[in-house]
Structures are given as structure tokens and as C-alpha cells.
Design an enzyme around this catalytic site. Sequence first.
Site, PDB file in Angstrom:
ATOM      1  CG  HIS A 236      14.502  30.461  -7.511  1.00 52.02           C
ATOM      2  ND1 HIS A 236      13.164  30.364  -7.173  1.00 52.02           N
ATOM      3  CD2 HIS A 236      15.041  31.376  -6.655  1.00 52.02           C
ATOM      4  CE1 HIS A 236      12.907  31.189  -6.172  1.00 52.02           C
ATOM      5  NE2 HIS A 236      14.023  31.804  -5.830  1.00 52.02           N
TER       6      HIS A 236
ATOM      7  CG  ASP B  88      13.976  31.418   0.041  1.00 56.00           C
ATOM      8  OD1 ASP B  88      15.196  31.526   0.239  1.00 56.00           O
ATOM      9  OD2 ASP B  88      13.326  32.197  -0.691  1.00 56.00           O
TER      10      ASP B  88
ATOM     11  CG  HIS C 210      12.022  34.534  -3.141  1.00 62.15           C
ATOM     12  ND1 HIS C 210      13.242  34.743  -2.541  1.00 62.15           N
ATOM     13  CD2 HIS C 210      11.495  35.754  -3.387  1.00 62.15           C
ATOM     14  CE1 HIS C 210      13.469  36.043  -2.455  1.00 62.15           C
ATOM     15  NE2 HIS C 210      12.418  36.681  -2.947  1.00 62.15           N
TER      16      HIS C 210
ATOM     17  CG  ASP D  90      14.463  34.823   1.826  1.00 58.56           C
ATOM     18  OD1 ASP D  90      14.025  33.953   2.589  1.00 58.56           O
ATOM     19  OD2 ASP D  90      14.720  34.597   0.622  1.00 58.56           O
TER      20      ASP D  90
END
Length: 285
Positions: free
Chosen positions: A97, A134, A136, A211
Amino acid sequence: MIKYRMIREGAARAVPGLEFHEAMPASDGELALAHHPDYVARASRGELSATEQRDIGFPWTPQMIERSRRSSGATIAACRAAFSEGIAVNLAGGTHHAYADRGAGFCVFNDSAIAARLMQAERRASRVAIVDLDVHQGNGTASILARDDSVFTLSLHGENNYPFEKERSDLDVALPDGVGDDDYLVALAAALDKLQADFAPQLLIFLAGADPHEGDRLGKMKLSMAGLAARDQAVFSFARLHKIPVAVTMAGGYGRDIEQTVAVHVQTIKLAKLHAIDWNNGRGD
């Protein structure tokens, strides 16, 4: 943060024969391969604003910046080791990110973008693929590398999950809430086929997030332990088939039970070790 110590201890117990090495911190010059020098300098001196620290998700400390440098240094080291071992693992990393000029979502520096460009600068690989699994989207990675045709960014992520304003990767596969093993694995297989057909990478950086697991507090997906093992094996088998070195990072994992999150990561490391043996045995094929 305790997750990372638990991963190391769990891997040491569960995976015989691993070689552990302390990561060296990434230098200012290495960080500048993906980040604006002003951001690197301000982050290093503790001059990030309250808003910038809030976007990252934790306050600045000297230990925070040292850990962030070493997390990037560990992905660099894993990439270098992958060219001789077939595969190597950073026990942290996957900080996807972080943008060129700011951090976000618990990410200070973007280790994958830094390492990809350094491997190119060292002439180890001209075409690098970042396979981000991931839950995200790797928005910072996509932004940093948006105009770089020599690095392919692939992201399988939750359509309705953070970040809510997505960037454009080279290949985005947005999946619905509640996706299970079968649909996820079909989507991954198609994405890997497209990656090879369109790009033929010479190095994979694999973000093996925990996740997507059904027990994750933030993931919204429903992958089982067996499904995540099949995910990892799909990536490792793809790399072996095409003789591509792989550097693995742990990326996210926020399980209701931290032991479950650690078990997902340790499972990835177990499979990576098996792949390394197979990759080396099969180099002459």
C-alpha cells in the site's frame, strides 16, 4: 507485530533445514528506486505529519523506520537468493500500500517495487512479475509501476475491500465477498496463464497473504487451509514449470485467532521449502 516473531519460531519448528539470515536495511539509494527522495528523508528523520502517520496506521519511531528498511532489505535478499536457490522467503514484507511519496495501510516503503527495480539494475532479470495474492489490492505497487512495462503487476483481491479506490494493475482480478476455494483457484489459474502468455517473467515476487483465509477479520473471503495450500502450490508449480525464481513475502493476515494466521504463513513456508528442493532437482530438465 507479534505475528512476525511467531512466524519465525513456527517456521523453525515446522520446517527442518531452513537457513535464517538477518536482513540488512535498505539504503537510501535502494529506497529511491521506488520512492521520492524527499519522502525517504522525511520518513527517516521522523518528519512525517500527523496525517501521514495516521494514513500509515502507527506512529513514527526510530524502530519503525529501521524495521521498514529491513523489511525491504529482506525482500531484496530473498530475490537475490532465489536466483541460486529457486525460492527464498522474507518472513515479513508485502508492504504493497506504500506509494512513491507516502505510506498507507501499515506500509511505509514498498518492498516489492524496490526489489523488482534493484534486480533489474543488478541485471539479474529484465522482466519481473509481482503476483499479489493478499486480499487487498496492491494499490501502491500498481501506482509506482504504472508506466513501467518491464514489471508486471498482478493482483487478485476482494472487490469490496480496502483500498476502496483502486489503482490499475497490469492485471486485476476483483473477486466477490465470500469467494471460496474452487472459484478462487480457477481465477488464479487463468491469471497465471495470462501472465505467462503476455509477459514471460524472469523473476516472481509472490505476496502470499494469509488474509484470504475464512477466519480472517478483514478478508471477507472464505478460503480454507487446503485452498490456501493449493493457491501457493499453483504459484510454485507455475514457477517450476517455467523455471522462474520466486521470492515470497508474507503480506497481510489479521485472523481472529493469531495462531491460525501464523499457521497459514508457516504452511506457505513449508511448501516453499519443498518447491526449492524440486526446483533445484529439476534445473537440468
